[in-house]
Design a protein around this motif. Structure first.
Motif, PDB file in Angstrom:
ATOM      1  N   VAL A  63       0.756  -1.507  -0.070  1.00 54.81           N
ATOM      2  CA  VAL A  63       0.090  -0.185   0.415  1.00 54.81           C
ATOM      3  C   VAL A  63       0.856   1.293  -0.112  1.00 54.81           C
ATOM      4  O   VAL A  63       1.752   1.700   0.819  1.00 54.81           O
ATOM      5  N   ASN A  64       0.590   1.758  -1.073  1.00 51.00           N
ATOM      6  CA  ASN A  64       1.101   3.533  -1.326  1.00 51.00           C
ATOM      7  C   ASN A  64       0.188   4.413  -0.666  1.00 51.00           C
ATOM      8  O   ASN A  64      -0.956   5.051  -1.021  1.00 51.00           O
ATOM      9  N   THR A  65      -0.162   4.875   0.626  1.00 50.00           N
ATOM     10  CA  THR A  65      -1.450   6.061   0.873  1.00 50.00           C
ATOM     11  C   THR A  65      -1.508   6.816  -0.059  1.00 50.00           C
ATOM     12  O   THR A  65      -2.019   7.601  -0.044  1.00 50.00           O
ATOM     13  N   ASP A  66      -0.524   7.874  -0.745  1.00 47.51           N
ATOM     14  CA  ASP A  66      -0.546   8.601  -1.825  1.00 47.51           C
ATOM     15  C   ASP A  66      -1.568   8.170  -2.894  1.00 47.51           C
ATOM     16  O   ASP A  66      -2.312   9.509  -3.216  1.00 47.51           O
ATOM     17  N   GLU A  67      -1.684   7.018  -3.197  1.00 47.56           N
ATOM     18  CA  GLU A  67      -2.989   6.578  -4.056  1.00 47.56           C
ATOM     19  C   GLU A  67      -3.878   6.561  -3.426  1.00 47.56           C
ATOM     20  O   GLU A  67      -4.793   5.782  -4.146  1.00 47.56           O
ATOM     21  N   PHE A  68      -4.541   6.078  -2.414  1.00 49.03           N
ATOM     22  CA  PHE A  68      -5.781   6.419  -1.693  1.00 49.03           C
ATOM     23  C   PHE A  68      -6.926   7.563  -0.923  1.00 49.03           C
ATOM     24  O   PHE A  68      -6.006   8.650  -0.552  1.00 49.03           O
ATOM     25  N   ASP A  69      -7.838   7.779  -0.489  1.00 49.63           N
ATOM     26  CA  ASP A  69      -8.286   8.952  -0.623  1.00 49.63           C
ATOM     27  C   ASP A  69      -8.873   8.621   1.211  1.00 49.63           C
ATOM     28  O   ASP A  69      -9.044   9.558   1.683  1.00 49.63           O
ATOM     29  N   ALA A  70      -9.416   7.335   1.189  1.00 45.89           N
ATOM     30  CA  ALA A  70      -9.769   7.170   2.595  1.00 45.89           C
ATOM     31  C   ALA A  70      -9.593   5.613   2.768  1.00 45.89           C
ATOM     32  O   ALA A  70      -9.058   4.605   2.468  1.00 45.89           O
ATOM     33  N   LEU A  71      -9.145   5.960   4.018  1.00 42.85           N
ATOM     34  CA  LEU A  71      -9.284   3.809   5.048  1.00 42.85           C
ATOM     35  C   LEU A  71     -10.249   4.024   4.913  1.00 42.85           C
ATOM     36  O   LEU A  71     -11.234   3.938   6.146  1.00 42.85           O
ATOM     37  N   THR A  72     -10.914   2.456   5.697  1.00 47.96           N
ATOM     38  CA  THR A  72     -11.475   1.511   6.476  1.00 47.96           C
ATOM     39  C   THR A  72     -11.695   0.778   7.319  1.00 47.96           C
ATOM     40  O   THR A  72     -10.973  -0.047   6.344  1.00 47.96           O
ATOM     41  N   VAL A  73     -11.829   0.827   7.933  1.00 44.47           N
ATOM     42  CA  VAL A  73     -11.624  -0.425   9.179  1.00 44.47           C
ATOM     43  C   VAL A  73     -12.695  -1.509   9.740  1.00 44.47           C
ATOM     44  O   VAL A  73     -12.903  -0.601  10.588  1.00 44.47           O
ATOM     45  N   PRO A  74     -12.991  -2.337   9.719  1.00 44.00           N
ATOM     46  CA  PRO A  74     -14.051  -3.265  10.064  1.00 44.00           C
ATOM     47  C   PRO A  74     -13.630  -3.585  11.321  1.00 44.00           C
ATOM     48  O   PRO A  74     -12.536  -4.018  11.660  1.00 44.00           O
ATOM     49  N   GLY A  75     -14.355  -3.464  12.820  1.00 45.25           N
ATOM     50  CA  GLY A  75     -13.932  -4.775  13.292  1.00 45.25           C
ATOM     51  C   GLY A  75     -13.400  -6.227  13.346  1.00 45.25           C
ATOM     52  O   GLY A  75     -14.310  -7.036  12.398  1.00 45.25           O
ATOM     53  N   GLY A  76     -14.186  -6.653  14.390  1.00 48.15           N
ATOM     54  CA  GLY A  76     -13.508  -8.370  14.389  1.00 48.15           C
ATOM     55  C   GLY A  76     -14.251  -8.627  15.545  1.00 48.15           C
ATOM     56  O   GLY A  76     -13.931  -8.042  16.375  1.00 48.15           O
ATOM     57  N   PHE A  77     -13.725 -10.411  16.166  1.00 48.90           N
ATOM     58  CA  PHE A  77     -13.759 -11.683  17.282  1.00 48.90           C
ATOM     59  C   PHE A  77     -12.187 -11.584  17.663  1.00 48.90           C
ATOM     60  O   PHE A  77     -11.772 -11.616  16.602  1.00 48.90           O
TER      61      PHE A  77
END
Length: 195
Positions: A63-77
């Protein structure tokens, strides 16, 4: 084209990830067409809480963060080793990089806990899983977060956190609105059967 990084640690909760794939997929095909979601795993193959196995498009090291506009993080168990993966240093570093660049970060349920552990929520408002005697909210507080226990979705600056799986669509639609427009978001909601 706005690109959204869907981070998938091992043990992620499937429904919390799938709302992002659906909302941004619908937008790509039926909305304004300006968003593309990319699945990013902590490994080449990740397993969800309920044993749904996913082969992500990328692994975190690519991942190159410059190539993205947003980050999504689901939860888990916990029983599915979610925290073991979500608290890895490369995950926390990725979260910090998105934040330092002022990009939107959206989490659902306990997806707020790696955000808290990374330090980006310290001194800010947030929330996380709100049931089971407030255990998870107390964990989030331990990271210096001002927990708003009665608000199902909390936005502080560029960061969105939420209570539980029932808030997943609210978070995904809020992020779509932020990345496109309210009008476009309402159009996609209508097409998906939301009023």
């Amino acid at each position: 084209m706005k690109r959204i990084c869907l981070l998938l640690p091992n043990g992620f909760e499937e429904v919390e990830a799938s709302v992002f794939t659906d909302v941004f997929g619908w937008n790509l095909l039926e909305g304004d067409g300006t968003t593309k979601l990319v699945t990013v795993g902590t490994r080449e193959q990740v397993k969800g809480t309920w044993n749904f196995t996913v082969i992500p498009e990328m692994v975190i090291s690519e991942v190159n963060t410059d190539e993205f506009d947003a980050l999504t993080v689901p939860g888990g168990f916990e029983h599915a080793d979610y925290y073991k993966d979500a608290y890895r240093e490369d995950v926390l570093t990725l979260i910090r990089e998105f934040h330092e660049k002022g990009k939107f970060i959206a989490s659902i349920c306990v997806g707020a806990l790696p955000l808290g552990k990374s330090g980006i929520l310290k001194g800010r408002n947030g929330t996380t899983y709100n049931l089971s005697s407030g255990h998870r909210q107390n964990q989030l507080r331990s990271f210096g977060v001002n927990v708003l226990p009665d608000q199902p979705v909390v936005m502080d600056g560029n960061i969105i956190t939420s209570h539980n799986p029932s808030t997943a669509f609210d978070v995904a639609f809020k992020l779509l609105e932020l990345l496109t427009s309210k009008e476009n978001c309402n159009h996609v909601k209508k097409l998906m059967g939301f009023k």
